[in-house]
Design a protein around this motif. Sequence first.
Motif, mmCIF file in Angstrom:
data_model
loop_
_atom_site.group_PDB
_atom_site.id
_atom_site.type_symbol
_atom_site.label_atom_id
_atom_site.label_comp_id
_atom_site.label_asym_id
_atom_site.label_seq_id
_atom_site.Cartn_x
_atom_site.Cartn_y
_atom_site.Cartn_z
ATOM 1 N N VAL A 164 0.848 -1.190 0.000
ATOM 2 C CA VAL A 164 0.000 0.000 0.000
ATOM 3 C C VAL A 164 0.881 1.236 0.000
ATOM 4 N N LYS A 363 -14.234 0.495 2.740
ATOM 5 C CA LYS A 363 -14.248 -0.185 1.444
ATOM 6 C C LYS A 363 -15.523 0.138 0.665
ATOM 7 N N GLY A 366 -15.119 3.470 -0.908
ATOM 8 C CA GLY A 366 -14.234 3.383 -2.063
ATOM 9 C C GLY A 366 -14.898 2.735 -3.255
ATOM 10 N N LEU A 378 -6.886 7.502 1.827
ATOM 11 C CA LEU A 378 -7.279 7.233 3.204
ATOM 12 C C LEU A 378 -6.485 8.132 4.142
ATOM 13 N N SER A 390 -6.493 0.319 8.166
ATOM 14 C CA SER A 390 -6.571 1.062 6.904
ATOM 15 C C SER A 390 -5.819 0.348 5.793
ATOM 16 N N ALA A 394 -7.401 -0.635 2.280
ATOM 17 C CA ALA A 394 -6.765 -0.166 1.043
ATOM 18 C C ALA A 394 -6.422 -1.331 0.126
ATOM 19 N N THR A 397 -9.495 -2.542 -1.895
ATOM 20 C CA THR A 397 -10.280 -1.554 -2.633
ATOM 21 C C THR A 397 -9.537 -1.149 -3.900
ATOM 22 N N PHE A 400 -8.074 2.652 -4.739
ATOM 23 C CA PHE A 400 -7.262 3.280 -3.694
ATOM 24 C C PHE A 400 -6.022 3.952 -4.293
ATOM 25 N N TRP A 402 -3.556 6.549 -1.986
ATOM 26 C CA TRP A 402 -2.506 6.701 -0.976
ATOM 27 C C TRP A 402 -3.123 6.629 0.418
ATOM 28 N N LEU A 403 -2.329 6.148 1.377
ATOM 29 C CA LEU A 403 -2.690 6.138 2.792
ATOM 30 C C LEU A 403 -1.757 7.066 3.549
#
Length: 474
Positions: A164, A363, A366, A378, A390, A394, A397, A400, A402-403
């Motif tokens: 991720v 989710k 998203g 996120l 998270s 991510a 999903t 997605f 960036w976290l």
Amino acid sequence: MDNSRRNGKGEDRRSFLKRAGLGGLGLGSMIMAPYRNQIEHATSKVNRNSSPSELEITDMRIAEVDGIPFRIPIIRIDTNQGISGYGEVRDDGDPRYALMLKSRILGENPCNVEKLFKMIRQFGFHGRQGGGVAGVETALWDLAGKAYGVPVYQLLGGKYRDKVRLYADTAGADDPHVFANRMKKTRVDKGYTALKMDIGIGLVDDISGALTNTHHHAPQGERGLQSQYSGTPGEYGQIDHPFTRIQITEKGLDRIEEFVSVMRDTIGYEIPLGIDHTGHFDTDEAIKLARRLEPYTLSYMEDLVAWEWVDKWKEITTSTTTPTVTGEDIFGLEGGFKELIDKQAVNIVHPDLGSAGGILESKRIGDYAEDGGIGMMLHYAGSPIGFFGSVHAAAATQNFLWLEHHSVENEAWYSLISDDTVVFDEGYVPVPEKPGLGFELNEEAIKENLTDDSGFFEPTPEWDERRSWDRLWS
């Protein structure tokens, strides 16, 4: 690419069948085996310390930590079979948002996550008020994954990615060159490939002629705004954007632009760069600022006005080529995201798992955004528990992006998890493959970071009894 090709190794049919055997039952014999044996084979990785169908919630307890970097109530849900699941109330949220839910879930099977979520969803709301429901939901997924011996993402339908991508929040400065050099040294040079910087009218509120109407919002007899983060009713930090009537002059725009220009000169254009915490002002000022920064190809500008003003967001989004994003304080798909997506009011949605309602609800948001042609970032500024929750959302999903990793340089944050947990690898976090959320908490570190008024998962019998009639209809 399959593993054999990735590892540079070939394999024939015999070696494949040999590797495919689980618990002594080969693939070929499994096909011909009695149905009972097939079931045993298929469930061979289920945690034998638990019988998922007989699992019951017996307790919920809280340990509240501080300095990571915010105050975080950690939730632990215990069961009759000796396994526990962990969640958290969103950063700086009240632990009672979660504790009040204890009486609603005692005696229930934690593997029935969606059922229990629907039972407690009515007690969630926007902002930190969603933190109790979200934290309990996260802990239920952790328990379910541990009971069945699989990572949480697998219970969500599987994963789209093995790692991720992270975006790093910023360490700011009042000087644009100091700011940019600090960002490069502590973020870019460390391997982060997506960044966010906090800039806005707070950087120019002490410059004469940069803003209008600031004295009304300044401390008595002083120049400059009250804090954007003030919790005092009536102060600038508690006044919604349309009602401050603050405007940015050309002089103010020039100075804010300088920060972005120097940052781009320092880090280049390959790295996506977002903007946050611009301040409290209305639609025209947001458009003015977004247009001024268009030459720097920002990846987004965040929370220019409060998320509730959907039509204002639509006006901003259609008036600039700078992408727009909001959503970290919205509870649930139907609570606000659906309208933003249906009206195409923003370019990217930005739920925080700790407010949105948890892993599955993030989710859902998203997935709905994907149907509308909108990507999902996120937001996250809590502990490693919500962070890895998270990560699973991510991974599962498709749209997605960036976290957020808010605690890049915070040693206390990293101390809360076991040393073998990989958080960062060249701009990404590997998706855990262990059961549940996929990491072990360091209990000693939790004890070292407890708030002064919190014990280490002390009993909470005062929350065992339900005292209200919760049905919303007659």
